[in-house]
Write a protein that holds these residues in place. Structure first.
Motif, short mmCIF file in Angstrom:
data_model
loop_
_atom_site.label_atom_id
_atom_site.label_comp_id
_atom_site.label_asym_id
_atom_site.label_seq_id
_atom_site.Cartn_x
_atom_site.Cartn_y
_atom_site.Cartn_z
N LEU A 80 -21.43 44.26 -0.09
CA LEU A 80 -22.89 44.13 -0.23
C LEU A 80 -23.26 43.30 -1.45
O LEU A 80 -24.20 42.49 -1.39
CB LEU A 80 -23.55 45.51 -0.32
N LEU A 81 -22.54 43.50 -2.55
CA LEU A 81 -22.81 42.69 -3.74
C LEU A 81 -22.57 41.20 -3.46
O LEU A 81 -23.36 40.35 -3.87
CB LEU A 81 -21.93 43.14 -4.92
N PHE A 82 -21.49 40.90 -2.76
CA PHE A 82 -21.19 39.51 -2.39
C PHE A 82 -22.33 38.95 -1.54
O PHE A 82 -22.88 37.89 -1.83
CB PHE A 82 -19.87 39.44 -1.62
N GLU A 83 -22.69 39.67 -0.50
CA GLU A 83 -23.73 39.19 0.42
C GLU A 83 -25.09 39.08 -0.27
O GLU A 83 -25.84 38.12 -0.03
CB GLU A 83 -23.82 40.09 1.65
N LEU A 84 -25.42 40.03 -1.13
CA LEU A 84 -26.68 39.97 -1.87
C LEU A 84 -26.72 38.75 -2.78
O LEU A 84 -27.71 38.01 -2.82
CB LEU A 84 -26.88 41.26 -2.67
N LEU A 90 -17.45 35.34 -6.53
CA LEU A 90 -16.27 36.20 -6.70
C LEU A 90 -16.01 36.58 -8.16
O LEU A 90 -15.66 37.73 -8.42
CB LEU A 90 -15.04 35.57 -6.05
N PRO A 91 -16.19 35.66 -9.12
CA PRO A 91 -16.05 36.12 -10.51
C PRO A 91 -17.01 37.27 -10.84
O PRO A 91 -16.63 38.24 -11.50
CB PRO A 91 -16.36 34.87 -11.34
N VAL A 92 -18.24 37.18 -10.36
CA VAL A 92 -19.22 38.24 -10.62
C VAL A 92 -18.80 39.54 -9.92
O VAL A 92 -18.75 40.61 -10.54
CB VAL A 92 -20.64 37.80 -10.18
N VAL A 93 -18.48 39.46 -8.65
CA VAL A 93 -18.13 40.67 -7.89
C VAL A 93 -16.81 41.27 -8.38
O VAL A 93 -16.71 42.49 -8.54
CB VAL A 93 -18.08 40.37 -6.37
N PHE A 94 -15.81 40.44 -8.63
CA PHE A 94 -14.53 40.96 -9.11
C PHE A 94 -14.71 41.69 -10.44
O PHE A 94 -14.15 42.75 -10.66
CB PHE A 94 -13.50 39.84 -9.28
N SER A 95 -15.48 41.10 -11.36
CA SER A 95 -15.65 41.75 -12.67
C SER A 95 -16.49 43.03 -12.54
O SER A 95 -16.25 44.00 -13.25
CB SER A 95 -16.24 40.79 -13.69
#
Length: 189
Positions: A99-103, A119-124
């Motif tokens: 959901l974070l990725f899609e948002l 991906l850097p944002v979601v992975f962290s």
């Protein structure tokens, strides 16, 4: 961006999710066994996983592809030590990360630049999300993770940024010349 509306897209998402899981399991399990610290495996597999994930999302080229890939990875990890102790909570983690990725992608309107940042944002963000899950589930590893959380999140960010960059360049320069990719793009035509 079109939504996933065909079985082929689901199958490709499943395939990319399975490949990513195998990478995480192979590289990550070794580090987890060596250190006893959850999420440390991501230090080794983060770059390669970002590479595979970004290629998967660009190849499928549909909204919600990342959500399905994330759910496949986290569902396969339920009986393993990937993402922490075995448990069904990992499916919730997959939902949150997807959901974070899609948002993020929706808010940035799937801009070309957003593929480098998502991906850097979601992975962290996965590190504090897992920490709070560990605290809620009363896992002993929560205390260990708390002391290393900022450092691990920073390394995840860098690994994912590099993996995303390399994955995008590889997809745009090499994969766009492949017939399977050309056919996939023609389907969207």
């Amino acid at each position: 961006m079109k939504r996933i509306d065909d079985l082929r897209s689901f199958a490709f998402c499943g395939g990319f999710g399975a490949v990513s899981f195998v990478i995480m399991w192979g590289l990550g399990a070794i580090l987890l066994l060596a250190t006893g610290m959850p999420l440390v495996g991501g230090l080794a597999s983060g770059l390669v996983n970002a590479f595979v994930l970004i290629i998967g999302v660009k190849f499928v080229n549909r909204a919600w592809a990342a959500m399905i890939i994330s759910l496949v990875i986290c569902s396969l990890s339920v009986p393993t030590v990937i993402f922490g102790p075995p448990g069904i909570y990992k499916i919730v983690l997959g939902l949150i990360l997807g959901l974070l990725f899609e948002l993020f992608m929706s808010l940035t309107r799937y801009s070309k630049f957003s593929y480098y940042l998502v991906l850097p944002v979601v992975f962290s963000l996965s590190v504090p999300i897992e920490y709070f899950m560990f605290v809620y589930l009363d896992f002993p590893a929560a205390e260990k993770l708390k002391s290393l959380m900022v450092g691990i999140a920073a390394i995840y960010f860098v690994n994912a940024a590099l993996g995303s960059y390399l994955g995008i360049k590889f997809f745009d320069k090499k994969m766009m010349k492949m017939n399977i990719v050309k056919n996939r793009i023609a389907m969207d035509g």
